[in-house]
Write an enzyme that holds these catalytic residues in place. Structure first.
Site, PDB file in Angstrom:
ATOM      1  N   ASN A 159      -3.527  -9.042 -11.748  1.00 41.18           N
ATOM      2  CA  ASN A 159      -2.513  -9.599 -10.842  1.00 41.18           C
ATOM      3  C   ASN A 159      -3.048 -10.685  -9.902  1.00 41.18           C
ATOM      4  O   ASN A 159      -2.294 -11.554  -9.470  1.00 41.18           O
ATOM      5  CB  ASN A 159      -1.794  -8.489 -10.060  1.00 41.18           C
ATOM      6  CG  ASN A 159      -2.718  -7.640  -9.233  1.00 41.18           C
ATOM      7  OD1 ASN A 159      -3.932  -7.691  -9.382  1.00 41.18           O
ATOM      8  ND2 ASN A 159      -2.140  -6.840  -8.359  1.00 41.18           N
ATOM      9  N   GLU A 260     -10.114   0.757  -5.743  1.00 44.00           N
ATOM     10  CA  GLU A 260      -8.919   0.243  -5.073  1.00 44.00           C
ATOM     11  C   GLU A 260      -7.787   0.452  -6.072  1.00 44.00           C
ATOM     12  O   GLU A 260      -7.632  -0.301  -7.021  1.00 44.00           O
ATOM     13  CB  GLU A 260      -9.157  -1.235  -4.724  1.00 44.00           C
ATOM     14  CG  GLU A 260      -8.300  -1.730  -3.621  1.00 44.00           C
ATOM     15  CD  GLU A 260      -7.098  -2.468  -4.143  1.00 44.00           C
ATOM     16  OE1 GLU A 260      -6.074  -1.779  -4.368  1.00 44.00           O
ATOM     17  OE2 GLU A 260      -7.193  -3.682  -4.347  1.00 44.00           O
ATOM     18  N   CYS A 294      -0.490  -4.277  -5.510  1.00 43.54           N
ATOM     19  CA  CYS A 294      -0.545  -2.836  -5.222  1.00 43.54           C
ATOM     20  C   CYS A 294      -0.158  -2.545  -3.780  1.00 43.54           C
ATOM     21  O   CYS A 294      -0.019  -1.384  -3.417  1.00 43.54           O
ATOM     22  CB  CYS A 294      -1.907  -2.270  -5.576  1.00 43.54           C
ATOM     23  SG  CYS A 294      -3.218  -3.154  -4.784  1.00 43.54           S
ATOM     24  N   GLU A 472     -12.720  -3.345   0.854  1.00 47.20           N
ATOM     25  CA  GLU A 472     -13.082  -4.698   0.423  1.00 47.20           C
ATOM     26  C   GLU A 472     -12.761  -5.676   1.540  1.00 47.20           C
ATOM     27  O   GLU A 472     -11.790  -5.495   2.276  1.00 47.20           O
ATOM     28  CB  GLU A 472     -12.308  -5.070  -0.844  1.00 47.20           C
ATOM     29  CG  GLU A 472     -12.678  -4.163  -2.004  1.00 47.20           C
ATOM     30  CD  GLU A 472     -12.247  -4.706  -3.350  1.00 47.20           C
ATOM     31  OE1 GLU A 472     -11.088  -5.137  -3.470  1.00 47.20           O
ATOM     32  OE2 GLU A 472     -13.074  -4.702  -4.277  1.00 47.20           O
TER      33      GLU A 472
HETATM   34  C1  SIN Z   1      -3.868  -5.999  -5.178  1.00 49.87           C
HETATM   35  O1  SIN Z   1      -2.708  -6.031  -5.495  1.00 49.87           O
HETATM   36  O2  SIN Z   1      -4.673  -5.264  -5.780  1.00 49.87           O
HETATM   37  C2  SIN Z   1      -4.436  -6.809  -4.031  1.00 49.87           C
HETATM   38  C3  SIN Z   1      -3.424  -7.409  -3.167  1.00 49.87           C
HETATM   39  C4  SIN Z   1      -4.006  -8.157  -1.999  1.00 49.87           C
HETATM   40  O3  SIN Z   1      -5.194  -8.487  -1.950  1.00 49.87           O
HETATM   41  O4  SIN Z   1      -3.254  -8.439  -1.077  1.00 49.87           O
END
Ligand code: SIN
Length: 492
Positions: A159, A260, A294, A472
């Site tokens: 993504n 994550e 996510c 992270e």
């Molecule tokens: C993700 O969807 O895994 C990361 C989204 C983000 O860094 O904002």
């Protein structure tokens, strides 16, 4: 070569192992397709166990030399890499949009987002301080130093093909670790292009290695890394099911893990919220990358007193979203990544409707001459969503907003927490006491309070419960790549 990648050197269709661009040992390849059309446009190695092992051999051999460099030297490399990423923002952005499908402005934005992690960790590299502990008895010195964990295996999702790999590789390299990486099957090209730029920035031999593999062959690559005692850490972004598999299978060599994983973010709008701000926040957080993040709100709870007004404002905004391929500059929602993704969205909406929810806008796959690819779904608002529906229990990962009406603060907090996941939560309220009360009670790693855009390289990103562990970005993000070593010197 796709027509919109201007610099051929950035389009890499090989693994990078021990400073060489290589085909898979088996010679096999798989195709990368454009989610906007479903048509194949590139071929990359379909790597297997031999390639995975060769990558670890290289990373392991390079580790002593890389960790022996000064932090400033490692930082200088990261700064050169950062500058090259910024200089190639346009090409990288187009490549992201091409293989992942997100609108052009989001592709360009993701390049800056990725680069921000590289710059951040270039700066943090020089701040991995230790400690001097007051001695408990005379004649001793107690000291703490930080050390790189060793070879890191980075496994990244589709993504954010640039940002996710950057926010794993940059802290690993900053800490003095060496890296083997596998990008997602659907989006390998951006990661390969970033590694190409790392090569141009002068990454030393063997320090950074990347192998690509199809969905079918990915386990062959990852299994090697899981079993190899030389790999000391796995960092993964993706599904909870895969995260649990990695945790189980890496237990044999007790690797350090950063996971994550999936979320199921609640977004709560209280009666006292600024409704316009709440709608803006929801639009920003829900429809980023077409709902494929996510941290996208997955369950929207709106209090009785503002429910109808909020839904009215939301529907006006959602119905006006422009859906289309990244090649149309004004597109706001691109195609979903693949057929499985769109089937899941259809299943969630069908289940919700069968169980009493009502579609207020959207609710269908789009098939017209403008968007004749197979993967477009209309931005959708459902009302009457309930806890037992599939869309409330698991991430939809698409442009669907299921709205649930609620009455009581304690009940909605209980419902928001009634999930195995705990990544992001959002709520809107202007009552300061409620703000602290609710922020305190939400079980998650990230809380948006009157704010929908949370991502920042300086902030810790990660979850609790089955959304994983480790952080992270931020100053906490470097610790995940380091050990704490205690030194005790006597005879003083
Ligand atoms: C993700 O969807 O895994 C990361 C989204 C983000 O860094 O904002």
């Amino acid at each position: 070569m796709p027509p919109d990648i201007h610099r051929p050197a950035l389009l890499r269709e090989h693994n990078f192992i021990a400073q060489q661009w290589r085909v898979a040992a088996s010679g096999r390849v798989y195709t990368v397709s454009d989610p906007a059309t479903g048509l194949d446009f590139a071929e990359v190695p379909d790597s297997g166990a031999d390639d995975a092992r060769a990558a670890v051999d290289a990373a392991h051999a390079a580790f002593p030399g890389w960790r022996a460099r000064t932090a400033r030297e490692r930082a200088q490399f990261l700064k050169r890499w950062h500058a090259l990423i910024i200089a190639h923002q346009e090409e990288l952005g187009r490549l992201i949009s091409r293989e992942q499908g997100k609108p052009q402005h989001e592709g360009r934005g993701e390049v800056l987002y990725a680069a921000s992690y590289v710059e951040w960790f270039a700066e943090e590299a020089t701040r991995t301080y230790g400690d001097l502990i007051p001695e408990p008895v005379r004649g001793k010195k107690l000291m703490v130093v930080k050390e790189p964990v060793g070879v890191v295996a980075a496994i990244t999702p589709w993504n954010f093909p640039a940002a996710m790999i950057a926010r794993k590789i940059a802290p690993a390299l900053a800490a003095g670790c060496t890296v083997v990486a596998k990008p997602a099957e659907d989006t390998p090209l951006t990661s390969l292009a970033l590694v190409r730029l790392a090569e141009e920035a002068g990454i030393p031999h063997g320090v950074l290695n990347i192998v690509t593999a199809s969905r079918a062959n990915a386990p062959a690559v990852v299994d090697v890394w899981l079993a190899d005692p030389r790999v000391r850490k796995i960092t993964f972004t993706g599904s909870t099911a895969v995260g649990k598999h990695l945790a189980r299978e890496s237990a044999g060599t007790l690797k350090k893990l950063s996971l994550e994983l999936g979320g199921n973010a609640p977004f709560i709008v209280f009666d006292d919220a600024d409704l316009d701000a709440a709608v803006e926040g929801l639009m920003a957080s829900k429809f980023r990358n077409g709902g494929q993040t996510c941290v996208c709100p997955n369950r929207v709870y709106v209090q009785d007193g503002v429910h109808d007004a909020f839904v009215g404002k939301l529907v006006a905004r959602v119905a006006a979203l422009r859906v289309g391929p990244a090649s149309e500059p004004d597109s706001q929602i691109g195609p979903m990544i693949n057929a499985r993704a769109i089937e899941k969205i259809e299943r969630h909406v069908a289940d919700a409707v069968a169980n009493g929810a009502r579609v207020v806008t959207g609710g269908t796959r789009l098939r017209d001459s403008q968007r004749d690819g197979p993967h477009y779904y209309a931005p959708t608002v459902l009302v009457g969503a309930q806890a037992a529906m599939e869309c409330s229990c698991e991430e939809t990962f698409g442009p669907v907003v299921p709205v649930t009406r609620f009455h009581d603060e304690a009940d909605v907090v209980r419902e928001a927490n009634a999930t195995p996941f705990g990544l992001a939560s959002y709520f809107y309220s202007r009552d300061i006491a409620r703000v602290w009360r609710v922020a305190d009670q939400l079980e998650c790693g990230i809380v948006g309070i009157n704010e929908g855009a949370l991502a920042a390289e300086s902030a810790p990103f990660g979850g609790v419960k089955e959304s994983g562990y480790g952080r992270e970005g931020s100053r906490y993000g470097l610790d995940d790549y380091m050990h704490t070593k205690y030194l005790c010197q006597g005879q003083l």
